[in-house]
Design an enzyme around this catalytic site. Structure first.
Site, mmCIF file in Angstrom:
data_model
loop_
_atom_site.group_PDB
_atom_site.id
_atom_site.type_symbol
_atom_site.label_atom_id
_atom_site.label_comp_id
_atom_site.label_asym_id
_atom_site.label_seq_id
_atom_site.Cartn_x
_atom_site.Cartn_y
_atom_site.Cartn_z
ATOM 1 N N ASP A 51 0.780 -1.100 0.080
ATOM 2 C CA ASP A 51 0.177 0.076 0.034
ATOM 3 C C ASP A 51 0.719 1.439 0.179
ATOM 4 O O ASP A 51 2.107 1.171 0.075
ATOM 5 C CB ASP A 51 -0.848 0.079 1.237
ATOM 6 C CG ASP A 51 -1.961 -0.959 1.246
ATOM 7 O OD1 ASP A 51 -2.313 -1.428 0.004
ATOM 8 O OD2 ASP A 51 -2.610 -1.447 2.349
ATOM 9 N N TYR A 112 6.270 -9.681 6.908
ATOM 10 C CA TYR A 112 6.142 -8.324 7.151
ATOM 11 C C TYR A 112 6.694 -8.232 8.488
ATOM 12 O O TYR A 112 6.376 -8.702 9.342
ATOM 13 C CB TYR A 112 4.632 -7.851 7.041
ATOM 14 C CG TYR A 112 4.344 -7.562 5.593
ATOM 15 C CD1 TYR A 112 4.567 -6.442 4.968
ATOM 16 C CD2 TYR A 112 3.443 -8.318 5.006
ATOM 17 C CE1 TYR A 112 3.954 -6.294 3.554
ATOM 18 C CE2 TYR A 112 2.919 -8.591 3.855
ATOM 19 C CZ TYR A 112 3.178 -7.046 2.791
ATOM 20 O OH TYR A 112 2.872 -7.103 1.842
#
Length: 249
Positions: A51, A112
Site C-alpha cells: 500500500d 512483514y
C-alpha cells in the site's frame, strides 16, 4: 523468456506498488526503466501489492520478453539502477526453471515487519511509528497465538477488495523489543489489503489493556472490520521476505 527481479524500495514517496492513474508508483518506475533498457514496453508482475507508504526490503517481480536479454546480468542491473530513482534498487536478475513460475502465485510465504519506537528517534522516524504508551508485550504475544487458530481475517481487511477469499494461513507472529524499538513480525501464505496494519492497531489496544484477549477472539470471529482497531501508519511497515519452493531463488 521469463525473468525475475529481486528488489527493495523505500515506499515513502509512492502510492504503493501497483500502477494507478495520476499517481507515482513503484511498478510504474520499474516499467519505465525497463522500457528504456530493453527498448520495448515491458509489463511486470509483482509478488504482492504494498500500500501507499509501505516499504519492501525483499520484493520479487517477473516479466516476459521474446528473446534472451542481450546484456550480462551485472551490466543489466547497472543500467536499470542508473535509471531508477535512489529509493528503488534492483538487487538480482534471476532466470526461473520454467515459464510457469509466477512472481505472485508461486510465492509460498511472505513476511512483514512493523516497527514502533517508544521514544523520539530522528534516524528511524521515516520507517517507524512513534508510540510512547507502555505496552504489555506478553499479552500481545498471547494474541499472536490466538491469530494462528483462525483462517478468516475479514475483520482486518479493507472492505470492498476484489479477492476470492479472506482466508490466510498465519505461520508465525510475534512481538519483541530491543531498547526503544518494538518490532512485530508476521509470516503467512498471503495477506489481505491493510491486514497487518489493522492487526497491529488492534494489538496495541490489547497491550494498553483497552481490550481483552476474549475481545480479540470476538473481533476475529465477527468478521467485521468496524470491530477491530484503527490501522497504524504505513511508514512502519516493511515486506522483509518472500519465499518460493523453487531451486532458482
Amino acid at each position: 523468456m521469463r525473468y525475475f527481479l529481486n528488489l527493495e524500495y523505500n515506499g515513502q514517496k509512492y502510492h504503493g506498488w501497483q500502477i494507478q492513474p495520476n499517481a507515482n508508483t513503484v511498478q510504474a518506475e520499474i516499467e519505465q526503466a525497463l522500457k528504456y533498457v530493453l527498448r520495448r514496453e515491458t509489463p511486470v508482475v509483482g509478488c504482492g501489492r504494498t500500500d501507499t507508504g509501505v516499504h519492501a526490503s525483499d520484493f520479487y517481480l517477473h516479466f516476459d520478453i521474446d528473446e534472451k536479454i542481450s546484456y550480462e546480468a551485472d551490466d543489466f542491473l547497472y543500467k536499470l539502477n542508473g535509471i531508477l530513482p535512489e529509493d528503488i534498487k534492483i538487487k538480482k536478475l534471476l532466470i526461473p526453471e520454467n515459464n510457469e513460475i509466477h512472481a505472485r502465485f508461486s510465492a509460498t510465504e511472505r513476511t512483514y515487519k512493523y516497527t514502533i519506537i517508544s521514544e523520539k528517534d530522528p534516524f528511524m522516524n521515516d520507517f517507524a511509528y512513534h508510540f510512547s504508551a507502555k505496552l504489555n508485550l506478553d499479552l500481545m504475544n498471547e494474541a499472536c497465538e490466538i491469530l494462528k487458530e483462525y483462517l478468516d481475517f475479514s475483520c482486518f481487511s479493507k472492505v470492498g477488495t476484489d479477492v476470492a477469499t479472506n482466508n490466510c494461513v498465519i505461520k508465525d507472529a510475534h512481538w519483541y523489543q530491543q531498547e526503544h524499538i518494538i518490532i512485530f513480525t508476521i509470516t503467512a501464505d498471503r495477506f489481505l489489503r491493510n491486514m497487518v496494519r489493522a492487526i497491529c492497531g488492534t494489538m496495541l489496544e490489547i497491550g494498553m489493556s483497552k481490550i481483552t484477549l476474549d475481545d480479540f477472539r470476538y473481533i476475529i470471529e465477527s468478521k467485521n472490520r468496524s470491530n477491530a482497531g484503527a490501522s497504524v501508519p504505513a511508514k512502519g511497515l516493511c515486506l522483509t521476505e518472500v519465499k518460493y519452493d523453487l531451486g532458482f531463488l
